[in-house]
Design an enzyme around this catalytic site. Structure first.
Site, PDB file in Angstrom:
ATOM      1  N   GLY A  16       0.813  -1.215   0.000  1.00 31.54           N
ATOM      2  CA  GLY A  16       0.000   0.000   0.000  1.00 31.54           C
ATOM      3  C   GLY A  16       0.844   1.262   0.000  1.00 31.54           C
ATOM      4  O   GLY A  16       0.508   2.245   0.658  1.00 31.54           O
ATOM      5  N   ASN A  66       1.197   3.419  -2.279  1.00 32.86           N
ATOM      6  CA  ASN A  66       0.782   4.445  -3.248  1.00 32.86           C
ATOM      7  C   ASN A  66       0.069   5.641  -2.617  1.00 32.86           C
ATOM      8  O   ASN A  66      -0.118   6.663  -3.280  1.00 32.86           O
ATOM      9  CB  ASN A  66      -0.119   3.837  -4.338  1.00 32.86           C
ATOM     10  CG  ASN A  66      -1.384   3.246  -3.770  1.00 32.86           C
ATOM     11  OD1 ASN A  66      -1.341   2.179  -3.157  1.00 32.86           O
ATOM     12  ND2 ASN A  66      -2.511   3.921  -3.923  1.00 32.86           N
ATOM     13  N   GLY A  85      -1.339   7.667   1.431  1.00 36.07           N
ATOM     14  CA  GLY A  85      -1.459   7.683   2.892  1.00 36.07           C
ATOM     15  C   GLY A  85      -0.156   7.377   3.613  1.00 36.07           C
ATOM     16  O   GLY A  85       0.920   7.852   3.255  1.00 36.07           O
ATOM     17  N   SER A 135      -3.371  -0.744  14.895  1.00 30.96           N
ATOM     18  CA  SER A 135      -4.236   0.384  15.245  1.00 30.96           C
ATOM     19  C   SER A 135      -4.737   0.235  16.678  1.00 30.96           C
ATOM     20  O   SER A 135      -4.928  -0.890  17.163  1.00 30.96           O
ATOM     21  CB  SER A 135      -5.445   0.427  14.300  1.00 30.96           C
ATOM     22  OG  SER A 135      -6.425   1.316  14.797  1.00 30.96           O
ATOM     23  N   TYR A 179     -12.790  -4.662  12.008  1.00 31.20           N
ATOM     24  CA  TYR A 179     -11.540  -3.911  11.826  1.00 31.20           C
ATOM     25  C   TYR A 179     -10.627  -4.110  13.033  1.00 31.20           C
ATOM     26  O   TYR A 179      -9.442  -4.430  12.886  1.00 31.20           O
ATOM     27  CB  TYR A 179     -11.853  -2.422  11.636  1.00 31.20           C
ATOM     28  CG  TYR A 179     -10.620  -1.560  11.472  1.00 31.20           C
ATOM     29  CD1 TYR A 179      -9.695  -1.807  10.457  1.00 31.20           C
ATOM     30  CD2 TYR A 179     -10.366  -0.484  12.337  1.00 31.20           C
ATOM     31  CE1 TYR A 179      -8.564  -1.009  10.297  1.00 31.20           C
ATOM     32  CE2 TYR A 179      -9.231   0.313  12.184  1.00 31.20           C
ATOM     33  CZ  TYR A 179      -8.337   0.048  11.168  1.00 31.20           C
ATOM     34  OH  TYR A 179      -7.203   0.822  11.004  1.00 31.20           O
TER      35      TYR A 179
END
Ligand SMILES: NC(=O)c1ccc[n+]([C@@H]2O[C@H](COP(=O)([O-])OP(=O)(O)OC[C@H]3O[C@@H](n4cnc5c(N)ncnc54)[C@H](OP(=O)(O)O)[C@@H]3O)[C@@H](O)[C@H]2O)c1
Length: 330
Positions: free
Chosen positions: A22, A24, A26, A168, A196
């Site tokens: 990931g 690409n 953020g 997280s 999540y």
């Protein structure tokens, strides 16, 4: 763009190889960019080639601006362009994840830094093509599979290899029960925070299980909570007024959102700080130890999770890879 970051700027040789999932946008974008600006060769694993190519162009532009604006004040490497490339990776599919790993292995490259960053947050219930709840697979299972497949490479890549999981604090807000791990027939009893939160809890538990197995080896494993960060993460919960408007936009209005570089700092620090070589089993927040739950630290629960995960992935992990993963073949 120019404020001095909270991690040390170090000189990384170009033959030190990093994979950032990931990369690409953020947090992953900042991690990949800074590793490359310090000199590393970085591969971003992304599902959209176009987004990846645009991101690499943007990284190079920002690198040139940074060099012009600050000269050697930032002590960045002075290459003409960054060594960042893209390889296709869709973590929502085991087939794509295995293809990524195969391609990487075919390249014959070493692997020194693996950043398991890509993820989706607070999405509604959906099953992947492989039959798993989407966040379970994208955030956790596919990253576990990548680790299982790439650890043999890392074990042979020389000293100071580092695996990092972007977790997280949402891991605090969920239950733990391997019996309901894939919500078979009971998905409606759980909410998106549970889906999540659990996927992020598993990443911390996996970090502990790996750190135990790879104590005093060339591979260290750590994790991080980035804070609440102003990235594209909110696209995953546009259907929820509470999460998209009250929580995310509300936090933004109140100035409570971190910038992507601030959120990414703990992982970048854990990836490059020479003082952290060999340090394993930490959950970082703001580049220091962050609080995490007793469930995430419970060894019996970690091992129950490990066993169930291996059961889910048994058709994809070979006996040889399993031995390396258990650190019983070295
Ligand atoms: N932002 C926060 O407040 C926050 C807080 C705690 C933890 N985190 C964690 O930080 C990580 C990065 O999130 P972010 O905030 O940077 O969000 P983001 O801006 O939405 O970036 C997420 C990245 O993950 C990639 N991704 C999503 N699904 C994927 C899939 N199936 N296969 C491969 N890549 C996929 C995205 O690729 P595409 O661009 O192609 O979609 C993108 O590169 C996530 O693991 C998230 O859980 C974020």
């Amino acid at each position: 763009m120019g404020a001095r970051p909270s991690f040390p700027i170090v000189q990384i040789p170009r033959d030190r190889i990093a994979v950032v999932t990931g990369g690409n946008t953020g947090l992953g974008y900042e991690i990949a960019k800074w590793l490359a600006m310090m000199g590393a060769t970085v591969i971003i694993g992304c599902r959209s080639e176009q987004r990846a190519v645009e991101a690499i162009e943007r990284m190079n532009k920002e690198y040139q601006q940074m060099k012009e604006e600050f000269g050697d004040k930032h002590q960045l490497q002075t290459y003409d362009s960054l060594a960042v490339s893209f390889m296709p990776l869709d973590l929502g599919s085991f087939k794509s994840t295995l293809q990524f790993v195969d391609e990487f292995k075919k390249s014959g490259r070493n692997l020194h830094i693996l950043v398991c960053n890509a993820g989706i947050g607070m999405a509604p219930y959906e099953k992947t093509i492989d039959g798993f709840e989407k966040m379970l697979q994208v955030n956790y299972l596919s990253h576990f599979l990548m680790v299982a497949k790439l650890l043999p490479v890392m074990r042979k890549s020389g000293p100071d290899c580092r695996i990092l999981f972007m977790s997280s604090d949402a891991h605090r807000a969920c239950s733990f029960d391997v019996e309901t791990m894939n919500y078979e027939g009971n998905a409606s009893k759980f909410g998106r925070l549970d889906y999540y939160g659990r996927s992020k809890l598993y990443q911390i538990m996996q970090m502990y299980s790996l750190a135990r197995r790879f104590k005093d080896t060339n591979v260290s494993i750590n994790s991080s909570h980035p804070g609440i960060v102003d990235t594209e993460i909110n696209r995953n919960f546009q259907d929820s007024f509470f999460w998209s408007v009250i929580f995310f936009k509300g936090s933004k209005l109140l100035g409570k959102l971190k910038s992507p570089i601030d959120g990414a700092s703990s992982i970048i620090n854990a990836a490059v700080n020479p003082e952290l070589a060999g340090v394993s089993g930490r959950y970082y927040y703001n580049c220091t130890d962050g609080n995490h739950t007793s469930t995430s630290r419970d060894v019996n629960k970690q091992e129950a999770l490990w066993k169930q995960t291996m059961e889910y992935l048994k058709d994809y992990i070979t006996d040889e890879e399993r031995d390396v993963l258990e650190n019983i073949s070295s």
